[in-house]
Design a protein around this motif. Structure first.
Motif, mmCIF file in Angstrom:
data_model
loop_
_atom_site.group_PDB
_atom_site.id
_atom_site.type_symbol
_atom_site.label_atom_id
_atom_site.label_comp_id
_atom_site.label_asym_id
_atom_site.label_seq_id
_atom_site.Cartn_x
_atom_site.Cartn_y
_atom_site.Cartn_z
ATOM 1 N N LEU A 172 10.261 -4.560 8.793
ATOM 2 C CA LEU A 172 9.618 -5.738 8.221
ATOM 3 C C LEU A 172 8.169 -5.452 7.857
ATOM 4 C CD1 LEU A 172 10.882 -8.333 10.845
ATOM 5 C CD2 LEU A 172 11.947 -7.723 8.655
ATOM 6 N N ASN A 173 7.668 -6.219 6.903
ATOM 7 C CA ASN A 173 6.241 -6.227 6.587
ATOM 8 C C ASN A 173 5.549 -7.195 7.534
ATOM 9 O OD1 ASN A 173 6.361 -4.446 4.292
ATOM 10 N ND2 ASN A 173 7.271 -6.123 3.139
ATOM 11 N N TRP A 174 4.237 -7.239 7.461
ATOM 12 C CA TRP A 174 3.480 -8.135 8.344
ATOM 13 C C TRP A 174 3.843 -9.596 8.137
ATOM 14 C CZ3 TRP A 174 1.725 -5.887 12.343
ATOM 15 C CH2 TRP A 174 1.211 -4.596 12.298
ATOM 16 N N ASP A 175 4.253 -9.965 6.910
ATOM 17 C CA ASP A 175 4.635 -11.362 6.645
ATOM 18 C C ASP A 175 6.102 -11.642 6.992
ATOM 19 O OD1 ASP A 175 6.054 -10.138 4.604
ATOM 20 O OD2 ASP A 175 5.056 -11.219 2.976
ATOM 21 N N LYS A 176 6.769 -10.661 7.622
ATOM 22 C CA LYS A 176 8.164 -10.734 8.086
ATOM 23 C C LYS A 176 9.189 -10.602 6.968
ATOM 24 C CE LYS A 176 6.745 -11.134 12.243
ATOM 25 N NZ LYS A 176 6.413 -9.890 12.893
ATOM 26 N N SER A 177 8.760 -10.296 5.734
ATOM 27 C CA SER A 177 9.710 -9.964 4.676
ATOM 28 C C SER A 177 10.216 -8.543 4.922
ATOM 29 C CB SER A 177 9.044 -10.071 3.299
ATOM 30 O OG SER A 177 7.988 -9.121 3.184
ATOM 31 N N VAL A 178 11.392 -8.218 4.385
ATOM 32 C CA VAL A 178 11.979 -6.893 4.577
ATOM 33 C C VAL A 178 11.242 -5.892 3.689
ATOM 34 C CG1 VAL A 178 14.084 -5.519 4.331
ATOM 35 C CG2 VAL A 178 14.216 -7.870 5.169
ATOM 36 N N SER A 179 10.856 -4.771 4.279
ATOM 37 C CA SER A 179 10.176 -3.713 3.529
ATOM 38 C C SER A 179 11.145 -3.077 2.540
ATOM 39 C CB SER A 179 9.669 -2.617 4.473
ATOM 40 O OG SER A 179 8.663 -3.099 5.306
ATOM 41 N N ALA A 180 10.692 -2.896 1.312
ATOM 42 C CA ALA A 180 11.524 -2.248 0.291
ATOM 43 C C ALA A 180 11.701 -0.765 0.608
ATOM 44 C CB ALA A 180 10.908 -2.427 -1.094
ATOM 45 N N VAL A 181 10.620 -0.120 1.040
ATOM 46 C CA VAL A 181 10.648 1.304 1.382
ATOM 47 C C VAL A 181 9.941 1.491 2.716
ATOM 48 C CG1 VAL A 181 9.929 3.619 0.677
ATOM 49 C CG2 VAL A 181 10.596 1.953 -1.064
ATOM 50 N N ALA A 182 10.625 2.133 3.662
ATOM 51 C CA ALA A 182 10.030 2.441 4.969
ATOM 52 C C ALA A 182 9.731 3.936 5.005
ATOM 53 C CB ALA A 182 10.974 2.042 6.090
ATOM 54 N N HIS A 183 8.483 4.292 4.744
ATOM 55 C CA HIS A 183 8.060 5.691 4.700
ATOM 56 C C HIS A 183 7.746 6.181 6.111
ATOM 57 C CE1 HIS A 183 6.285 9.328 3.207
ATOM 58 N NE2 HIS A 183 5.088 9.012 3.654
ATOM 59 N N GLN A 184 8.199 7.375 6.438
ATOM 60 C CA GLN A 184 7.984 8.011 7.742
ATOM 61 C C GLN A 184 8.647 7.230 8.883
ATOM 62 O OE1 GLN A 184 3.654 8.474 7.660
ATOM 63 N NE2 GLN A 184 3.927 10.628 7.095
ATOM 64 N N PHE A 185 9.865 6.758 8.633
ATOM 65 C CA PHE A 185 10.605 6.007 9.653
ATOM 66 C C PHE A 185 10.864 6.849 10.893
ATOM 67 C CE2 PHE A 185 13.929 8.102 7.246
ATOM 68 C CZ PHE A 185 14.758 8.588 8.242
ATOM 69 N N ASP A 186 10.878 8.160 10.727
ATOM 70 C CA ASP A 186 11.185 9.040 11.859
ATOM 71 C C ASP A 186 10.083 9.059 12.910
ATOM 72 O OD1 ASP A 186 9.620 10.331 9.852
ATOM 73 O OD2 ASP A 186 10.058 12.268 10.755
ATOM 74 N N ARG A 187 8.961 8.432 12.641
ATOM 75 C CA ARG A 187 7.866 8.368 13.614
ATOM 76 C C ARG A 187 8.146 7.370 14.737
ATOM 77 N NH1 ARG A 187 6.988 11.631 9.822
ATOM 78 N NH2 ARG A 187 4.950 12.530 9.473
ATOM 79 N N ASP A 188 9.116 6.470 14.498
ATOM 80 C CA ASP A 188 9.477 5.473 15.504
ATOM 81 C C ASP A 188 10.768 5.904 16.183
ATOM 82 O OD1 ASP A 188 9.007 2.569 16.524
ATOM 83 O OD2 ASP A 188 11.132 2.626 15.986
ATOM 84 N N ASP A 189 10.726 6.155 17.482
ATOM 85 C CA ASP A 189 11.881 6.685 18.209
ATOM 86 C C ASP A 189 13.107 5.782 18.112
ATOM 87 O OD1 ASP A 189 10.500 8.946 18.994
ATOM 88 O OD2 ASP A 189 9.890 8.086 20.919
#
Length: 67
Positions: free
Chosen positions: A32-49
């Motif tokens: 999610l983005n800060w406004d709780k909308s769904v992010s179109a692109v999540a860059h570097q998702f592998d940083r979150d376990d």
């Protein structure tokens, strides 16, 4: 700006898990983005376990079904 544009750069949020930031929908595992909308692109998702583990499972299931 992080979490407000078309690309959500998750690499800058490594100090705690995305779920603690409130940026991971725990029901759908969508970023999610800060406004709780769904992010179109999540860059570097592998940083979150948690998110990385989930997506590795999705990828493994996909390969098992179609490979």
């Amino acid at each position: 700006e992080q979490g407000k544009g078309i690309i959500n750069n998750l690499g800058v949020l490594r100090s705690k898990p995305l779920s603690e930031w409130g940026l991971l929908d725990e029901n759908t595992t969508k970023v999610l983005n800060w406004d709780k909308s769904v992010s179109a692109v999540a860059h570097q998702f592998d940083r979150d376990d948690e998110l990385n583990k989930h997506l590795k499972g999705v990828r493994k299931q996909f390969l098992n079904n179609y490979w």
